[in-house]
Design a protein around this motif. Structure first.
Motif, PDB file in Angstrom:
ATOM      1  N   VAL A   1       1.368  -1.531   0.060  1.00 28.49           N
ATOM      2  CA  VAL A   1      -0.392   0.011  -0.218  1.00 28.49           C
ATOM      3  C   VAL A   1       0.941   1.292   0.052  1.00 28.49           C
ATOM      4  O   VAL A   1       0.363   2.198  -0.871  1.00 28.49           O
ATOM      5  N   LEU A   2       2.235   1.498   0.644  1.00 25.46           N
ATOM      6  CA  LEU A   2       2.778   2.520   0.680  1.00 25.46           C
ATOM      7  C   LEU A   2       3.592   3.083  -0.054  1.00 25.46           C
ATOM      8  O   LEU A   2       3.653   3.932  -0.632  1.00 25.46           O
ATOM      9  N   LEU A   3       3.394   2.160  -1.093  1.00 22.22           N
ATOM     10  CA  LEU A   3       4.789   1.731  -2.311  1.00 22.22           C
ATOM     11  C   LEU A   3       3.841   2.457  -3.088  1.00 22.22           C
ATOM     12  O   LEU A   3       4.202   2.870  -4.062  1.00 22.22           O
TER      13      LEU A   3
ATOM     14  N   MET B   1       5.787   8.797  -9.649  1.00 27.15           N
ATOM     15  CA  MET B   1       5.559   8.479 -11.015  1.00 27.15           C
ATOM     16  C   MET B   1       5.254   9.824 -11.696  1.00 27.15           C
ATOM     17  O   MET B   1       6.092   9.836 -12.912  1.00 27.15           O
ATOM     18  N   PRO B   2       4.159  10.781 -11.656  1.00 29.16           N
ATOM     19  CA  PRO B   2       4.268  11.746 -12.713  1.00 29.16           C
ATOM     20  C   PRO B   2       4.899  13.041 -12.512  1.00 29.16           C
ATOM     21  O   PRO B   2       6.052  13.444 -13.281  1.00 29.16           O
ATOM     22  N   ARG B   3       6.572  12.997 -11.438  1.00 32.35           N
ATOM     23  CA  ARG B   3       7.441  13.438 -11.291  1.00 32.35           C
ATOM     24  C   ARG B   3       8.777  12.679 -11.699  1.00 32.35           C
ATOM     25  O   ARG B   3       9.869  13.739 -12.040  1.00 32.35           O
ATOM     26  N   THR B   4       8.268  11.685 -12.721  1.00 28.08           N
ATOM     27  CA  THR B   4       9.647  11.119 -12.297  1.00 28.08           C
ATOM     28  C   THR B   4      10.098  11.594 -14.141  1.00 28.08           C
ATOM     29  O   THR B   4       9.289  10.615 -14.948  1.00 28.08           O
ATOM     30  N   GLU B   5      10.805  11.456 -14.592  1.00 28.29           N
ATOM     31  CA  GLU B   5      11.700  11.572 -15.594  1.00 28.29           C
ATOM     32  C   GLU B   5      12.451  10.710 -16.228  1.00 28.29           C
ATOM     33  O   GLU B   5      12.049  10.078 -17.331  1.00 28.29           O
ATOM     34  N   GLY B   6      13.286  10.054 -15.638  1.00 24.83           N
ATOM     35  CA  GLY B   6      13.894   9.087 -16.350  1.00 24.83           C
ATOM     36  C   GLY B   6      13.837   7.846 -16.879  1.00 24.83           C
ATOM     37  O   GLY B   6      12.608   6.996 -15.848  1.00 24.83           O
ATOM     38  N   MET B   7      13.814   6.927 -17.920  1.00 27.05           N
ATOM     39  CA  MET B   7      13.033   5.466 -17.973  1.00 27.05           C
ATOM     40  C   MET B   7      13.483   4.875 -16.735  1.00 27.05           C
ATOM     41  O   MET B   7      13.014   3.988 -16.788  1.00 27.05           O
TER      42      MET B   7
ATOM     43  N   VAL C   1      11.376   0.749 -12.045  1.00 24.23           N
ATOM     44  CA  VAL C   1      12.085   0.940 -11.317  1.00 24.23           C
ATOM     45  C   VAL C   1      10.948   0.933 -10.119  1.00 24.23           C
ATOM     46  O   VAL C   1      10.431   0.011  -9.391  1.00 24.23           O
ATOM     47  N   LEU C   2      10.283   2.327 -10.553  1.00 24.95           N
ATOM     48  CA  LEU C   2       9.152   2.888  -9.492  1.00 24.95           C
ATOM     49  C   LEU C   2       8.258   1.930  -9.665  1.00 24.95           C
ATOM     50  O   LEU C   2       7.420   1.585  -9.341  1.00 24.95           O
ATOM     51  N   ALA C   3       7.572   1.860 -10.882  1.00 22.64           N
ATOM     52  CA  ALA C   3       6.468   0.842 -11.492  1.00 22.64           C
ATOM     53  C   ALA C   3       6.689  -0.954 -10.806  1.00 22.64           C
ATOM     54  O   ALA C   3       5.795  -1.046 -10.666  1.00 22.64           O
TER      55      ALA C   3
END
Length: 134
Positions: free
Chosen positions: A20-22, A30-36, A41-43
């Protein structure tokens, strides 16, 4: 509560809390992350605790007595078939132009939560049926 179920809760609750936290972190960052690479990693980060949830489920099923295992097996079968049928039907309806258009990502991200939720409901129903036969 038997030891096997206490262990399950000790494994399940922290893993699900981390999930839930992740997911919340994913939604914010995610909306603020630029690098693929960072987006990948975030996904994938919320999947790590889900692996632990699956492990906890498999361990509790493996270590239960025969009746509990049978109840869980029936509930898993009902959940898998119901969830699969629901998404299959939803796909046909969307292809027919019925209902609100959704993206594949909007559909795919809900499969696992629906499967887990359906399993919980099916387990309640199956367990109740076995209790009524005692």
């Amino acid at each position: 509560m038997r030891a096997v179920h206490k262990r399950y809760l000790r494994e399940f609750i922290p893993a699900m809390s981390a999930y839930v936290l992740l997911v919340l972190l994913y939604g914010v960052l995610m909306p603020r992350t630029e690098g693929m690479l960072w987006r990948i990693v975030l996904a994938l980060l919320p999947l790590l605790p889900i692996v632990l949830v699956i492990r906890a489920i498999v361990r509790v099923i493996r270590d239960q007595d025969e009746l509990e295992r049978r109840i869980d097996l029936e509930a898993i079968a009902i959940a898998a078939m119901s969830t699969g049928f629901g998404y299959f039907s939803f796909g046909f309806l969307l292809n027919a132009g019925i209902g609100q258009k959704v993206t594949p990502a909007d559909v795919a991200i809900w499969v696992m939560p629906c499967l887990f939720g359906t399993f919980g409901l099916a387990k309640l129903l199956v367990a109740r049926r076995y209790r009524s036969h005692e």
